[in-house]
Motif scaffolding. Structure first.
Motif, PDB file in Angstrom:
ATOM      1  N   ILE A  46     -75.266  13.773  36.118  1.00  0.00           N
ATOM      2  CA  ILE A  46     -75.017  14.913  36.861  1.00  0.00           C
ATOM      3  C   ILE A  46     -75.915  14.615  38.046  1.00  0.00           C
ATOM      4  N   ALA A  98     -65.456   8.280  34.099  1.00  0.00           N
ATOM      5  CA  ALA A  98     -65.370   9.608  35.165  1.00  0.00           C
ATOM      6  C   ALA A  98     -66.132   9.462  36.226  1.00  0.00           C
ATOM      7  N   GLN A 134     -66.389  12.070  39.636  1.00  0.00           N
ATOM      8  CA  GLN A 134     -65.755  13.169  40.193  1.00  0.00           C
ATOM      9  C   GLN A 134     -66.719  13.660  41.429  1.00  0.00           C
ATOM     10  N   THR A 169     -67.623  17.084  43.043  1.00  0.00           N
ATOM     11  CA  THR A 169     -67.152  18.232  43.142  1.00  0.00           C
ATOM     12  C   THR A 169     -68.200  19.240  44.106  1.00  0.00           C
ATOM     13  N   ARG A 204     -69.804  26.191  44.047  1.00  0.00           N
ATOM     14  CA  ARG A 204     -69.134  27.375  44.435  1.00  0.00           C
ATOM     15  C   ARG A 204     -70.279  28.502  44.936  1.00  0.00           C
ATOM     16  N   LEU A 263     -70.015  14.603  38.977  1.00  0.00           N
ATOM     17  CA  LEU A 263     -69.867  14.243  37.468  1.00  0.00           C
ATOM     18  C   LEU A 263     -69.455  13.186  36.947  1.00  0.00           C
ATOM     19  N   LEU A 302     -69.460   9.813  34.000  1.00  0.00           N
ATOM     20  CA  LEU A 302     -69.378   9.296  32.630  1.00  0.00           C
ATOM     21  C   LEU A 302     -69.139   7.721  32.481  1.00  0.00           C
ATOM     22  N   GLY A 348     -74.440  10.989  25.475  1.00  0.00           N
ATOM     23  CA  GLY A 348     -73.203  11.380  25.253  1.00  0.00           C
ATOM     24  C   GLY A 348     -73.486  11.676  23.495  1.00  0.00           C
ATOM     25  N   VAL A 349     -72.545  12.580  23.113  1.00  0.00           N
ATOM     26  CA  VAL A 349     -72.308  12.901  21.678  1.00  0.00           C
ATOM     27  C   VAL A 349     -70.970  12.855  21.546  1.00  0.00           C
ATOM     28  N   THR A 377     -58.684  19.236  41.243  1.00  0.00           N
ATOM     29  CA  THR A 377     -59.427  18.976  40.294  1.00  0.00           C
ATOM     30  C   THR A 377     -60.638  20.164  40.087  1.00  0.00           C
ATOM     31  N   ILE A 378     -60.774  20.711  38.891  1.00  0.00           N
ATOM     32  CA  ILE A 378     -62.021  21.662  38.513  1.00  0.00           C
ATOM     33  C   ILE A 378     -62.791  20.989  37.674  1.00  0.00           C
ATOM     34  N   GLY A 379     -64.218  21.165  37.958  1.00  0.00           N
ATOM     35  CA  GLY A 379     -65.211  20.673  37.217  1.00  0.00           C
ATOM     36  C   GLY A 379     -66.037  21.738  36.347  1.00  0.00           C
ATOM     37  N   VAL A 380     -66.455  21.897  35.452  1.00  0.00           N
ATOM     38  CA  VAL A 380     -67.034  22.221  34.508  1.00  0.00           C
ATOM     39  C   VAL A 380     -68.466  21.742  33.981  1.00  0.00           C
ATOM     40  N   ILE A 381     -69.593  22.451  34.134  1.00  0.00           N
ATOM     41  CA  ILE A 381     -70.725  21.906  33.457  1.00  0.00           C
ATOM     42  C   ILE A 381     -71.235  23.216  32.769  1.00  0.00           C
ATOM     43  N   ALA A 428     -61.520  15.106  31.234  1.00  0.00           N
ATOM     44  CA  ALA A 428     -62.767  14.772  30.510  1.00  0.00           C
ATOM     45  C   ALA A 428     -63.398  16.046  29.808  1.00  0.00           C
ATOM     46  N   GLN A 466     -66.775  15.941  27.447  1.00  0.00           N
ATOM     47  CA  GLN A 466     -67.711  15.125  27.086  1.00  0.00           C
ATOM     48  C   GLN A 466     -69.032  15.985  26.725  1.00  0.00           C
ATOM     49  N   LEU A 467     -69.309  16.206  25.324  1.00  0.00           N
ATOM     50  CA  LEU A 467     -70.562  16.830  24.920  1.00  0.00           C
ATOM     51  C   LEU A 467     -71.648  15.871  25.279  1.00  0.00           C
ATOM     52  N   LEU A 515     -69.618  18.065  29.905  1.00  0.00           N
ATOM     53  CA  LEU A 515     -68.971  17.930  31.326  1.00  0.00           C
ATOM     54  C   LEU A 515     -67.340  17.960  31.050  1.00  0.00           C
ATOM     55  N   GLU A 516     -67.013  18.744  31.782  1.00  0.00           N
ATOM     56  CA  GLU A 516     -65.469  18.870  31.699  1.00  0.00           C
ATOM     57  C   GLU A 516     -64.702  18.722  33.021  1.00  0.00           C
ATOM     58  N   LEU A 517     -63.490  18.063  33.112  1.00  0.00           N
ATOM     59  CA  LEU A 517     -62.891  17.959  34.367  1.00  0.00           C
ATOM     60  C   LEU A 517     -61.414  18.387  34.142  1.00  0.00           C
TER      61      LEU A 517
END
Lengths: 97, 97
Positions: free
Chosen positions: A6, A39, A41, A43, A46, A55, A57, A95-96, B2-6, B39, B41-42, B55-57
């Protein structure tokens, strides 16, 4: 083992559009040329003005090391400096699964 | 867009292995059943003990909304509660490029 990154990038006020165009081209090169990149990306926060987070990977540490050594990534370094409003914060995650 | 999430998840000391097994199965279901998920990924923090980050996309807001409404994600909610050592912090980010 998958590696997550990140990268938090504070960008100078008013330079967002130019930075986004610059980064979109860099991301295109990463995705086109690095099979070990899963990945990459860009972002935009907000909640924090002018803050972007990348982000990323990679399938393993070798893939991340390769990314950092590519000609286009090394060439991007000085250009990044012209956009930044402060020190970038780069977090590396294991990563897990 | 695209939306990212952490998602930052503090897990109880000693429950890491059990949590990782639980989450790996959840991630498998997400990746197998959600074409709008790019994506999921833990990862484990290298600096904060017992802290995990997902980490999510998603390809768009609809895909993220769909994710939250799946049976397996809703079923996972109460199980998460049994692993958490504190409040999760979920950050949503707007994809660029």
């Amino acid at each position: 083992m998958t590696i997550g990154v990140i990268a938090k990038l504070p960008i100078q006020d008013g330079k967002g559009a130019e930075f986004e165009a610059f980064f979109t081209e860099l991301a295109r090169q990463v995705r086109a040329n690095e099979p070990g990149n899963i990945a990459y990306q860009l972002t935009k926060s907000r909640t924090e003005p002018n803050v972007y987070k990348v982000l990323e990977l990679y399938k393993d540490q070798d893939a991340l090391t390769h990314h950092g050594g590519t000609e286009y990534f090394k060439a991007a370094g000085p250009k990044f400096a012209g956009f930044l409003a402060g020190r970038p914060e780069i977090e590396y995650l294991d990563g897990v699964g």
